[in-house]
Write a protein that holds these residues in place. Structure first.
Motif, PDB file in Angstrom:
ATOM      1  N   HIS A   1      40.027  30.160  30.410  1.00  0.00           N
ATOM      2  CA  HIS A   1      40.258  28.677  30.099  1.00  0.00           C
ATOM      3  C   HIS A   1      39.274  28.082  29.029  1.00  0.00           C
ATOM      4  O   HIS A   1      38.878  27.075  29.044  1.00  0.00           O
ATOM      5  CB  HIS A   1      39.916  27.802  31.355  1.00  0.00           C
ATOM      6  N   GLY A   2      38.998  28.939  27.820  1.00  0.00           N
ATOM      7  CA  GLY A   2      38.677  28.664  26.637  1.00  0.00           C
ATOM      8  C   GLY A   2      37.160  29.049  26.650  1.00  0.00           C
ATOM      9  O   GLY A   2      36.426  28.663  25.586  1.00  0.00           O
ATOM     10  N   GLU A   3      36.366  29.729  27.588  1.00  0.00           N
ATOM     11  CA  GLU A   3      34.939  30.342  27.445  1.00  0.00           C
ATOM     12  C   GLU A   3      34.945  31.476  26.419  1.00  0.00           C
ATOM     13  O   GLU A   3      35.775  32.169  26.626  1.00  0.00           O
ATOM     14  CB  GLU A   3      34.716  30.486  28.899  1.00  0.00           C
ATOM     15  N   GLN A   4      34.135  31.131  25.661  1.00  0.00           N
ATOM     16  CA  GLN A   4      33.770  32.252  24.493  1.00  0.00           C
ATOM     17  C   GLN A   4      32.542  32.981  24.561  1.00  0.00           C
ATOM     18  O   GLN A   4      32.276  33.930  23.994  1.00  0.00           O
ATOM     19  CB  GLN A   4      34.047  31.737  23.174  1.00  0.00           C
TER      20      GLN A   4
ATOM     21  N   GLY B   1      40.996  36.773  22.534  1.00  0.00           N
ATOM     22  CA  GLY B   1      42.141  35.649  22.564  1.00  0.00           C
ATOM     23  C   GLY B   1      42.482  35.769  24.397  1.00  0.00           C
ATOM     24  O   GLY B   1      42.621  34.697  24.680  1.00  0.00           O
ATOM     25  N   VAL B   2      43.041  36.907  24.652  1.00  0.00           N
ATOM     26  CA  VAL B   2      43.580  37.027  25.970  1.00  0.00           C
ATOM     27  C   VAL B   2      42.392  36.750  26.762  1.00  0.00           C
ATOM     28  O   VAL B   2      42.710  35.872  27.872  1.00  0.00           O
ATOM     29  CB  VAL B   2      44.174  38.416  26.287  1.00  0.00           C
ATOM     30  N   VAL B   3      41.266  37.185  26.687  1.00  0.00           N
ATOM     31  CA  VAL B   3      40.290  36.783  27.756  1.00  0.00           C
ATOM     32  C   VAL B   3      39.772  35.432  27.608  1.00  0.00           C
ATOM     33  O   VAL B   3      39.710  34.719  28.824  1.00  0.00           O
ATOM     34  CB  VAL B   3      39.031  37.729  27.395  1.00  0.00           C
TER      35      VAL B   3
ATOM     36  N   LYS C   1      40.266  43.026  37.219  1.00  0.00           N
ATOM     37  CA  LYS C   1      41.163  41.876  37.001  1.00  0.00           C
ATOM     38  C   LYS C   1      42.295  41.947  35.906  1.00  0.00           C
ATOM     39  O   LYS C   1      43.261  41.312  36.157  1.00  0.00           O
ATOM     40  CB  LYS C   1      40.518  40.398  37.295  1.00  0.00           C
ATOM     41  N   MET C   2      41.677  42.343  34.862  1.00  0.00           N
ATOM     42  CA  MET C   2      42.562  42.608  33.668  1.00  0.00           C
ATOM     43  C   MET C   2      42.400  44.037  33.025  1.00  0.00           C
ATOM     44  O   MET C   2      41.894  43.942  32.019  1.00  0.00           O
ATOM     45  CB  MET C   2      42.223  41.463  32.690  1.00  0.00           C
ATOM     46  N   PHE C   3      43.065  44.832  33.810  1.00  0.00           N
ATOM     47  CA  PHE C   3      42.731  46.457  33.560  1.00  0.00           C
ATOM     48  C   PHE C   3      43.558  46.613  32.177  1.00  0.00           C
ATOM     49  O   PHE C   3      42.754  47.457  31.161  1.00  0.00           O
ATOM     50  CB  PHE C   3      43.448  47.301  34.603  1.00  0.00           C
TER      51      PHE C   3
ATOM     52  N   ASP D   1      39.314  31.500  38.785  1.00  0.00           N
ATOM     53  CA  ASP D   1      40.832  31.191  38.682  1.00  0.00           C
ATOM     54  C   ASP D   1      41.296  31.597  37.204  1.00  0.00           C
ATOM     55  O   ASP D   1      41.009  30.727  36.397  1.00  0.00           O
ATOM     56  CB  ASP D   1      40.903  29.908  38.991  1.00  0.00           C
ATOM     57  N   LEU D   2      41.660  32.944  36.856  1.00  0.00           N
ATOM     58  CA  LEU D   2      42.085  33.338  35.825  1.00  0.00           C
ATOM     59  C   LEU D   2      43.550  32.866  35.255  1.00  0.00           C
ATOM     60  O   LEU D   2      44.395  32.909  36.132  1.00  0.00           O
ATOM     61  CB  LEU D   2      42.035  34.846  35.550  1.00  0.00           C
ATOM     62  N   HIS D   3      43.663  32.510  34.111  1.00  0.00           N
ATOM     63  CA  HIS D   3      44.890  32.274  33.409  1.00  0.00           C
ATOM     64  C   HIS D   3      45.671  33.579  32.738  1.00  0.00           C
ATOM     65  O   HIS D   3      45.369  33.875  31.862  1.00  0.00           O
ATOM     66  CB  HIS D   3      44.775  31.018  32.340  1.00  0.00           C
ATOM     67  N   HIS D   4      46.666  34.089  33.587  1.00  0.00           N
ATOM     68  CA  HIS D   4      47.243  35.366  32.866  1.00  0.00           C
ATOM     69  C   HIS D   4      47.967  35.183  32.004  1.00  0.00           C
ATOM     70  O   HIS D   4      48.777  34.370  31.761  1.00  0.00           O
ATOM     71  CB  HIS D   4      47.737  36.127  34.058  1.00  0.00           C
ATOM     72  N   PRO D   5      48.052  36.070  30.856  1.00  0.00           N
ATOM     73  CA  PRO D   5      48.919  35.806  29.737  1.00  0.00           C
ATOM     74  C   PRO D   5      50.251  36.154  29.823  1.00  0.00           C
ATOM     75  O   PRO D   5      50.525  36.917  30.623  1.00  0.00           O
ATOM     76  CB  PRO D   5      48.234  36.556  28.657  1.00  0.00           C
ATOM     77  N   GLY D   6      51.139  35.704  29.134  1.00  0.00           N
ATOM     78  CA  GLY D   6      52.573  36.185  29.175  1.00  0.00           C
ATOM     79  C   GLY D   6      52.796  37.351  28.614  1.00  0.00           C
ATOM     80  O   GLY D   6      52.087  38.048  27.701  1.00  0.00           O
TER      81      GLY D   6
END
Length: 619
Positions: A357-360, A350-352, A371-373, A448-453
């Motif tokens: 932006h919704g790509e699965q 889900g984070v990925v 980028k998302m270690f 352009d990644l949308h980083h989670p909270g």
């Protein structure tokens, strides 16, 4: 009232408040309220676990429910034992983390209150199912879980594919509900009780006679439909149309595990030594078939969530295979560890997806490792656990199943173990493929990644820790339930084989996919491996044939009731009215004749009765 009922009361109250006070509370307070309700339920469940360790199993009756002459046990009552408290702690603990995660993931959704109300209701119905001490009360939770899943899978009501998936899940589960209801009716009619502690006694099961096989088969229909086992599995991959937290909750520790729980709860019925025991090899074989087929289907999937969905189906097959050889403790052990690492995998997915932006599609990802270690580390831990790599939790529980299967008295035990090993190899490969293509293959997707909270990341840390440590308490857990242990002299060799195939599968995935989305499956074989999904076509064709038959039957029968029957009634009424009109024509002589004739017939009838009695007839 015993505190066990707080485990059910908190999520029910949370659901009610989230549904009715969302507009006043706002998003943040609504999410916090729903999450705290589940946390309170987890604390209450943990207290029940402590009480069971201190004083043993017990029952708690809240109220009388259905009073039927000659039938006992249909009460609002809870069974508190090792099996139920382990399930309750797992369900509420994982559900709490998913609720907290949902606060961030669903923050941009408008229908926030409905989502958390449905999420709390889902947990409440699952708690009802697990804590029930009788089949009737369990059926309430069983149906409630089906309804709540329908609401959550179809959360995006304007999305046709989500609505269709929700309907399919609901209808498939209704088939299982019917099987469970028929089993309840059969058991109650023969044994006079719906209470597990009563009708599962050997002397009560003997009252079922040969019908014990039918009762067991009907229970399996309910279990297979709820746990997406062959041939009732097609709803589970489509359930990915719901929000990712819903996928995590359904697949990790709640709905799909209900079938495994039911089989373990009713284990004495399958171990009677009578006709129902003949179902045990069937349970094991169908579990093995489901595990292997789902793993094959996962190999050719490119949607990240569908890969995990087929993985869930495969791991549930493992659990049923364990139950089919009598290794109930191993089945529940794997259920618990699977809850941790599968929730971890879904939430990291889900984070990925959120960042992309919704790509699965994993073929359009890549390059996310640096980028998302933290996210890729969490996904790696979950993947290694799913692949059965030591010392993670999945290794211990999967090994318990494989060793129990190998040493089982089942005549097909060697074949079952072989299928388990082949499934483990495929599992390691498709899990490694998803990990490599998502995080380490060349970048294909968004820059352009949308980083989670933080609300989406700290639950991953907790689940990662649980995935690393949960396997070390497995032997105590299995001893609390029941297990057929593996032979000591064969344990090392069996573990070595399982570890080797897991590492080989991961190595093949790394070598084949680190440079991109290459495929190892020939096109013709890929079409064949999608057979699991083509079963939907068979169901649609069967439904179409039934519809055509119904239409043909209706074309023949409807005119009888809509035209012919009313016409016959009309004609008969006209004929009757004509006769009555003639009798009521105003002729005095006709009236006198009618009265005299009636009086004569009545006199003849009375004289006949007197004569019959005087000749010795019945008085």
């Amino acid at each position: 009232m015993d505190s066990i009922w707080l485990v059910l009361a908190f999520p029910l109250l949370g659901s009610l408040l989230c549904a009715t006070h969302y507009k006043n509370l706002g998003k943040t307070a609504t999410g916090a309220l729903g999450s705290l309700a589940i946390l309170a339920a987890f604390v209450a469940a943990a207290q029940q676990w402590y009480l069971v360790q201190e004083r043993g199993a017990f029952q708690s009756k809240l109220a009388n429910w259905l009073v039927i002459p000659g039938v006992s046990g249909l009460d609002v009552a809870a069974q508190v034992d090792n099996l139920s408290v382990i399930m309750l702690c797992t369900v509420t603990g994982v559900a709490f983390l998913i609720h907290c995660y949902s606060m961030g993931y669903m923050s941009e959704e408008d229908d926030y209150g409905r989502f958390f109300a449905s999420l709390n209701l889902f947990v409440a119905t699952m708690v009802c199912l697990v804590m029930a001490n009788n089949m009737g009360f369990l059926l309430v939770g069983w149906g409630g879980v089906g309804y709540a899943s329908y609401s959550l899978i179809g959360f995006y009501r304007s999305k046709p594919s989500a609505v269709s998936a929700a309907r399919k899940a609901f209808l498939m589960n209704v088939v299982g509900d019917v099987g469970l209801m028929l089993a309840l009716c059969l058991i109650v009619s023969r044994t006079g009780s719906a209470d597990f502690a009563t009708f599962l006694q050997p002397e009560k099961l003997k009252l079922l006679g040969p019908d014990v096989f039918i009762a067991g088969a009907l229970l399996l229909v309910g279990a297979y439909a709820k746990s997406a086992q062959l041939p009732f599995h097609t709803w589970l991959p489509d359930a990915m149309e719901g929000p990712t937290p819903v996928s995590a909750l359904i697949h990790a520790a709640t709905m799909v595990t209900a079938g495994v729980y039911l089989v373990v709860r009713c284990a004495p019925l399958f171990n009677t030594g009578m006709a129902a025991s003949d179902l045990m090899p069937i349970v094991a074989i169908f579990g093995a078939m489901t595990a292997l087929l789902a793993a094959l289907c996962a190999v050719v999937q490119n949607d990240l969530k569908r890969i995990l969905a087929y993985s869930t189906m495969s791991q549930l097959g493992y659990m049923f295979m364990a139950a089919g050889v009598g290794a109930y403790g191993a089945a529940i052990f794997h259920l618990v560890t699977h809850a941790f690492f599968k929730a971890l995998l879904f939430l990291t997915a889900g984070v990925v997806i959120h960042a992309m932006h919704g790509e699965q599609d994993i073929r359009r990802m890549g390059g996310l490792g640096k980028k998302m270690f933290g996210t890729q580390l969490a996904f790696l831990i979950g993947s290694l656990a799913l692949a059965g790599v030591p010392p993670l939790a999945g290794f211990f529980s999967k090994e318990a199943i494989l060793m129990s299967t190998f040493d089982a008295p089942n005549p097909d035990h060697a074949m079952l173990w072989g299928v388990g090993i082949a499934t483990a190899l495929l599992t390691a490969y498709y899990t490694g493929r998803a990990y490599v293509l998502t995080f380490w293959a060349p970048q294909q997707g968004e820059t352009d990644l949308h980083h989670p909270g933080s609300s989406m990341t700290w639950p991953l840390a907790v689940l990662s820790l649980a995935t690393v440590t949960a396997g070390f308490g497995g032997h105590d857990l299995m001893a609390d339930i029941q297990v057929i242990p593996g032979a000591a002299h064969e344990g090392v060799a069996l573990q070595a084989v399982a570890i080797a195939v897991g590492l080989v599968g991961l190595a093949v995935a790394w070598a084949a996919h680190r440079k991109g989305a290459a495929t190892l499956v020939p096109p013709g074989l890929e079409t064949l491996l999608r057979a699991c999904e083509t079963i939907d076509g068979l169901y649609k064709a069967l439904a179409a044939q039934i519809r055509n038959l119904a239409d043909a039957f209706s074309a023949k029968i409807d005119p009888v009731f809509s035209q012919l029957a009313p016409d016959l009634v009309r004609r008969s009424m006209l004929g009757t009215s004509t006769v009555l009109c003639q009798l009521q024509g105003g002729s005095l002589r006709l009236y006198v004749v009618a009265v005299l004739a009636s009086t004569g017939l009545l006199a003849l009838f009375v004289f006949g009765l007197v004569a019959f009695s005087s000749q010795g007839g019945p008085q």
